[in-house]
Write a protein that holds these residues in place. Structure first.
Motif, mmCIF file in Angstrom:
data_model
loop_
_atom_site.group_PDB
_atom_site.id
_atom_site.type_symbol
_atom_site.label_atom_id
_atom_site.label_comp_id
_atom_site.label_asym_id
_atom_site.label_seq_id
_atom_site.Cartn_x
_atom_site.Cartn_y
_atom_site.Cartn_z
ATOM 1 N N TYR A 128 85.520 25.893 34.701
ATOM 2 C CA TYR A 128 85.378 24.968 35.819
ATOM 3 C C TYR A 128 86.737 24.402 36.222
ATOM 4 N N PHE A 129 87.596 24.111 35.239
ATOM 5 C CA PHE A 129 88.949 23.641 35.540
ATOM 6 C C PHE A 129 89.737 24.678 36.340
ATOM 7 N N ILE A 130 89.558 25.957 35.983
ATOM 8 C CA ILE A 130 90.265 27.024 36.701
ATOM 9 C C ILE A 130 89.867 27.029 38.166
ATOM 10 N N LYS A 131 88.584 26.849 38.444
ATOM 11 C CA LYS A 131 88.113 26.846 39.829
ATOM 12 C C LYS A 131 88.586 25.596 40.582
ATOM 13 N N LEU A 132 88.766 24.510 39.851
ATOM 14 C CA LEU A 132 89.212 23.271 40.493
ATOM 15 C C LEU A 132 90.721 23.236 40.711
ATOM 16 N N TRP A 133 91.483 23.605 39.691
ATOM 17 C CA TRP A 133 92.926 23.382 39.706
ATOM 18 C C TRP A 133 93.757 24.659 39.725
ATOM 19 N N GLY A 134 93.153 25.791 39.418
ATOM 20 C CA GLY A 134 93.939 27.011 39.284
ATOM 21 C C GLY A 134 94.412 27.204 37.851
ATOM 22 N N PRO A 135 94.956 28.389 37.540
ATOM 23 C CA PRO A 135 95.330 28.701 36.156
ATOM 24 C C PRO A 135 96.398 27.783 35.563
ATOM 25 N N ARG A 136 97.399 27.431 36.367
ATOM 26 C CA ARG A 136 98.521 26.677 35.796
ATOM 27 C C ARG A 136 98.071 25.354 35.200
ATOM 28 N N TRP A 137 97.404 24.530 35.995
ATOM 29 C CA TRP A 137 97.062 23.195 35.503
ATOM 30 C C TRP A 137 95.880 23.226 34.547
ATOM 31 N N ALA A 138 95.049 24.243 34.639
ATOM 32 C CA ALA A 138 94.014 24.414 33.620
ATOM 33 C C ALA A 138 94.658 24.707 32.267
ATOM 34 N N PHE A 139 95.710 25.523 32.271
ATOM 35 C CA PHE A 139 96.442 25.818 31.038
ATOM 36 C C PHE A 139 97.090 24.552 30.475
ATOM 37 N N VAL A 140 97.690 23.759 31.333
ATOM 38 C CA VAL A 140 98.344 22.524 30.886
ATOM 39 C C VAL A 140 97.329 21.584 30.237
ATOM 40 N N SER A 141 96.137 21.502 30.822
ATOM 41 C CA SER A 141 95.115 20.627 30.236
ATOM 42 C C SER A 141 94.747 21.077 28.825
ATOM 43 N N GLN A 142 94.697 22.383 28.592
ATOM 44 C CA GLN A 142 94.326 22.887 27.269
ATOM 45 C C GLN A 142 95.420 22.605 26.235
ATOM 46 N N THR A 143 96.670 22.845 26.590
ATOM 47 C CA THR A 143 97.756 22.639 25.633
ATOM 48 C C THR A 143 97.930 21.170 25.282
ATOM 49 N N ALA A 144 97.802 20.297 26.274
ATOM 50 C CA ALA A 144 97.978 18.872 26.018
ATOM 51 C C ALA A 144 96.902 18.344 25.071
ATOM 52 N N LEU A 145 95.659 18.762 25.283
ATOM 53 C CA LEU A 145 94.577 18.292 24.427
ATOM 54 C C LEU A 145 94.659 18.882 23.029
ATOM 55 N N LEU A 146 95.140 20.118 22.904
ATOM 56 C CA LEU A 146 95.350 20.695 21.580
ATOM 57 C C LEU A 146 96.417 19.926 20.813
ATOM 58 N N GLY A 147 97.418 19.427 21.525
ATOM 59 C CA GLY A 147 98.421 18.587 20.880
ATOM 60 C C GLY A 147 97.821 17.314 20.332
ATOM 61 N N ILE A 148 96.881 16.723 21.076
ATOM 62 C CA ILE A 148 96.204 15.515 20.578
ATOM 63 C C ILE A 148 95.373 15.854 19.345
ATOM 64 N N ARG A 149 94.713 17.019 19.374
ATOM 65 C CA ARG A 149 93.869 17.394 18.231
ATOM 66 C C ARG A 149 94.685 17.588 16.960
ATOM 67 N N VAL A 150 95.849 18.245 17.057
ATOM 68 C CA VAL A 150 96.642 18.475 15.854
ATOM 69 C C VAL A 150 97.237 17.170 15.334
ATOM 70 N N SER A 151 97.419 16.173 16.196
ATOM 71 C CA SER A 151 97.904 14.878 15.723
ATOM 72 C C SER A 151 96.857 14.199 14.836
ATOM 73 N N THR A 152 95.575 14.415 15.128
ATOM 74 C CA THR A 152 94.526 13.875 14.244
ATOM 75 C C THR A 152 94.497 14.626 12.915
ATOM 76 N N GLN A 153 94.878 15.895 12.921
ATOM 77 C CA GLN A 153 94.929 16.653 11.675
ATOM 78 C C GLN A 153 96.049 16.135 10.766
ATOM 79 N N VAL A 154 97.144 15.703 11.370
ATOM 80 C CA VAL A 154 98.206 15.074 10.574
ATOM 81 C C VAL A 154 97.650 13.851 9.843
ATOM 82 N N LEU A 155 96.833 13.074 10.550
ATOM 83 C CA LEU A 155 96.210 11.901 9.931
ATOM 84 C C LEU A 155 95.272 12.314 8.806
#
Length: 542
Positions: A117-144
């Motif tokens: 759905y993000f791809i249809k809304l924003w296109g590949p570039r910003w859909a990709f950015v949304s995935q990488t940014a949220l994965l960064g948040i997830r790995v920060s919880t793994q550090v905890l």
């Protein structure tokens, strides 16, 4: 805007206005080193590299946390050797890792719908950015979670995988596959899917290696901290260098819809579809259903293999993070090299072999009986001085892929090779045999890229992103089940003292998937796919 001067050989209706730019675009994409396609491959490598850094340490971290939990309820360890080398701890680790894998895969299933759905809304570039940014948040919880440890640490790991519903590894792969499918010609699409998967596997290989070394040389928390900063770098790279959506892609996205129907469009792609034969009859073809089911069983059989190899080597041969890192590095590196270099060649040569004389006969038919004149000198002179009307639309040869039959053939037999290697891996009695199995399994890969090629060829262009989402969704659901079910099976066999029996279960599922794929076939020759609401003809199920 410059207009090319027309002469007496120019098409009257500008037939080549659409086809020529597409061929030129495909050639440009394939021919430039820093072109959009290669930037997408690099994005896949970087993301897989970052993800791979934490994969080996996660299993070791859970073993340490499960070991601490065990000795809080049991007498302290007193004796030589590794205090964590116990059947109870191995079984508990397998169970908790399975819960983690199930939560990851469960999140990945929903992530596919949201990311599509993000791809249809924003296109590949910003859909990709949304995935990488949220994965960064997830790995920060793994550090905890690593810092706290114990049962609390395990719960933090497992609960925070829910972040993957919005941004996860399945999502970024969907974005990259969708983007690359719009940038290459149809005849090259399967090979490029393989190259992208190869780049991802190479990134995973180097991530496994670095993650294991960081965990041993520094401390077990360092791989997770390193991954966080790499996710930040990947987010910046995607925002600056990932290609934006093409005009054709945006048109297809509008056709696909952005509402509720567009959200669940991947499920509709797998449904049976109607084809009109040359005789005028309408038949319903179930090939996509059986293709999806075969891929499901194939991933269900082989998806647990990397984790199984690590768990088996850890419990039976005392592999640590370094040994498991080398094992997974070799497995992923060979798979990446195979998909990057050998897979495209196999597809190219295999299509020539598979098509045989039928391809040449089809070419002769196209050149003689089905030749559509484009230039004025191609038209025959008609008595009365009238000139036949020039065709409105010329066929684009780049949109025709005659190798789909071999792609399906390749998907079937790759499962056979996978089942054989997995079966013999169950007889491993030494550490080097586990390494050998890890190095041979990659040569059975390639079924997923080939299946994507088949699926995209059997769907209209506007459904191509949804077709890729459908295959990725099937893979995610299979991963969800295999992480949970085979994890529990491995835990049960570990308590029995026979963990190698899990390999035989995997091999049996691969053979079953091979049998199911024989019920998937290509639509009848010279048939045409029609809309589902066309019920004017007699319908025959096939």
């Amino acid at each position: 805007m410059a207009v090319t001067a027309a002469d007496e050989t120019s098409p009257l209706l500008g037939i080549e206005n659409e086809t020529a730019p597409k061929r030129a675009k495909a050639a440009k994409v394939a021919g430039t080193i820093f072109g959009p396609a290669n930037r997408i491959l690099l994005a896949g490598f970087l993301m897989a590299f970052t993800l791979g850094i934490t994969q080996v340490p996660i299993i070791y971290v859970f073993r340490l946390m499960e070991c601490d939990i065990f000795y809080t309820h049991n007498p302290p360890f007193d004796g030589p050797g590794d205090r964590c080398h116990r059947r109870e701890i191995n079984a508990g680790t397998a169970t908790q890792v399975s819960v983690l894998g199930m939560s990851t895969s469960f999140s990945g299933v929903f992530n596919l719908f949201i990311c599509g759905y993000f791809i249809k809304l924003w296109g590949p570039r910003w859909a990709f950015v949304s995935q990488t940014a949220l994965l960064g948040i997830r790995v920060s919880t793994q550090v905890l979670g690593v810092t706290i440890g114990g049962r609390t640490g395990e719960i933090i790991f497992q609960a925070c995988q829910a972040i993957g519903v919005i941004g996860g590894p399945r999502g970024f792969q969907l974005v990259l596959n969708t983007a690359v499918s719009e940038l290459v010609a149809a005849k090259d699409r399967t090979a490029v899917f393989g190259r992208l998967q190869g780049a991802i596997m190479l990134g995973t290989a180097f991530g496994y290696l670095l993650g294991g070394v960081l965990g041993d040389v520094y401390n077990i928390r360092r791989p997770f901290e390193t991954a966080f900063f790499l996710y930040v770098a990947c987010t910046i790279y995607g925002a600056l260098f990932l290609p934006t959506g093409t005009g054709n892609e945006m048109t297809n996205q509008k056709k696909g819809g952005r509402g509720i129907s567009g959200f669940f469009a991947p499920i509709k792609v797998i449904a049976p579809h109607k084809y009109r034969l040359e005789s005028g009859k309408v038949v319903k073809v179930y090939s996509l259903v059986f293709l999806a089911l075969g891929i499901f069983l194939g991933v269900f059989a082989s998806g647990y293999a990397p984790i199984l190899l690590q768990m088996y080597a850890t419990s039976e041969f005392n592999f640590g993070t370094t040994e498991n890192g080398y094992l997974m590095f070799g497995n992923s590196a060979i798979r990446g090299i195979f998909l990057l270099l050998m897979f495209p060649k196999i597809i190219s040569v295999g299509r020539i072999w598979f098509n045989g004389t039928s391809a040449s006969a089809e070419t002769r038919y196209t050149e003689s009986e089905s030749h559509i004149p484009i230039n004025p000198e191609d038209f025959e002179v008609v008595e009365g001085g009238e000139v036949p009307q020039e065709p409105v639309q010329a066929p684009d040869p780049d949109e025709e892929d005659s190798g789909t039959g071999f792609d399906l053939f390749f998907v079937r037999w790759s499962l056979v090779i996978d089942s054989m290697v997995t079966f013999f891996a169950g007889f491993s009695t030494n550490g080097w045999q586990v390494y050998l199995a890890g190095f041979l399994l990659p040569f059975a890969s390639g079924s997923a890229p080939a299946a994507k090629g088949v699926m995209t060829e059997l769907c209209p262009p506007e459904q191509r992103p949804d077709a890729i989402s459908a295959i990725t969704l099937v893979e995610s659901m299979a991963s969800l089940l295999t992480q949970g079910l085979f994890g529990l099976i491995f835990a049960a066999f570990s308590e029995m003292g026979k963990p190698s029996l899990t390999f035989f279960c995997n091999a049996g599922c691969a053979v079953f998937g091979f049998a199911v794929l024989f019920m998937a076939y290509l639509p009848p020759e010279n048939s045409k796919r029609i809309d589902d609401d066309d019920d004017s003809e007699t319908e025959i199920e096939t």
